[in-house]
Design an enzyme around this catalytic site. Sequence first.
Site, PDB file in Angstrom:
ATOM      1  N   CYS A  91      -6.445  -7.101  -6.419  1.00  0.00           N
ATOM      2  CA  CYS A  91      -5.123  -6.686  -5.933  1.00  0.00           C
ATOM      3  C   CYS A  91      -3.982  -7.557  -6.445  1.00  0.00           C
ATOM      4  CB  CYS A  91      -5.121  -6.716  -4.409  1.00  0.00           C
ATOM      5  SG  CYS A  91      -5.507  -8.354  -3.715  1.00  0.00           S
ATOM      6  N   GLN A  92      -4.233  -8.427  -7.413  1.00  0.00           N
ATOM      7  CA  GLN A  92      -3.189  -9.360  -7.832  1.00  0.00           C
ATOM      8  C   GLN A  92      -1.925  -8.654  -8.315  1.00  0.00           C
ATOM      9  OE1 GLN A  92      -6.364  -9.689  -8.351  1.00  0.00           O
ATOM     10  NE2 GLN A  92      -7.038 -11.811  -8.256  1.00  0.00           N
TER      11      GLN A  92
END
EC number: 2.1.1.37
Length: 346
Positions: free
Chosen positions: A117-118
């Site tokens: 999810c960066q």
Amino acid sequence: MGYSRSSKNGGNHCKKSPPARQERQSIQKSSPTGKFKVVSMFSGCGGMDLGFKGGFSIFNKRYKNRPFEIIWANDLNQAACRSYKLNLKHEIKCGNVWDLVDTLPPSTDVVIGGFPCQDISINGKQAGVNGARSGLYRAMLFAIDKCQPRIFVAENVKGLLHKSNKESLDQVITDFKSLGYKVSFKLYNAALYGVPQARERIFIIGTKNHQFDFDPPKEICNATNWLTAEDAVRDLEEVPEHGVSNHVWSRANKSPEQGSRILKPNRPAQTMRAECHGNIQFHYRLNRRISMREAARFQSFPDSFIFDAKLRETERQIGNAVPPILAWHIAGSVYDFLTREITEKA
């Protein structure tokens, strides 16, 4: 480990918790072991997998075994893979997921995974699902398409619901639906399920049988009876560094760059982050940052769960994980869906 935790709530996660779920008997499952088969994507150190398997104890409460068997798991991070194998007691394929998708089984009952999810996180680059890391959710699409599970569970950060990420969320939902699944999503606050951390995460659920809805697990806590930071780690206040496994902490000073957040003793902990770089919270009473054992407690990992890594990698594994207690509750609802489907088909 020599130290036991006492709780002002008598060891219960919440006051007046509902009775334990009564699981249906004599349910036919596809595995010879009598358990539902699970493929785990982006497994990390195994927080979600531990929750699905069950059979662990924390905060003086036992989380019973769940009828799930992990038949395939993968992660890129070697340190996370070491911790996974040490604690989950079975193999995990360590490496780039695209190099390993050919080893996926031909079928499974469930696919689970917290895709990276960066590029979606508010604290990240916000490049959306087309970013280099978050675009890896397409590997989860590949696994679902190949294994044809009856249900899948995809976890991600709250930022996916942010208006700046609307196109990304729409794309993710559309792509999952294109595989023939009925898709729903819900934002969960882990503190409302007995986790001493106000961690908000979105869970996207897809069901192959469109006739039945997935019923999310009911919240068991509220702001009057949830577990607080002090409830979770009070017994570690007098324990010296290294006195128990992973009880080690960062020496980073307070500063705008390294952070100066302090836990409140009468509230759940703030979200444990993976990319802290020394920005992990300070203890509510002691003049130090919280230890990795304390951070693990806030994520609801049992004290028997050992992180096979140095401080920085341990911090990353803990921050990236799905809290096992929250995953345990999700797994209960997945079990209910699967057994309802089988029962009503019979």
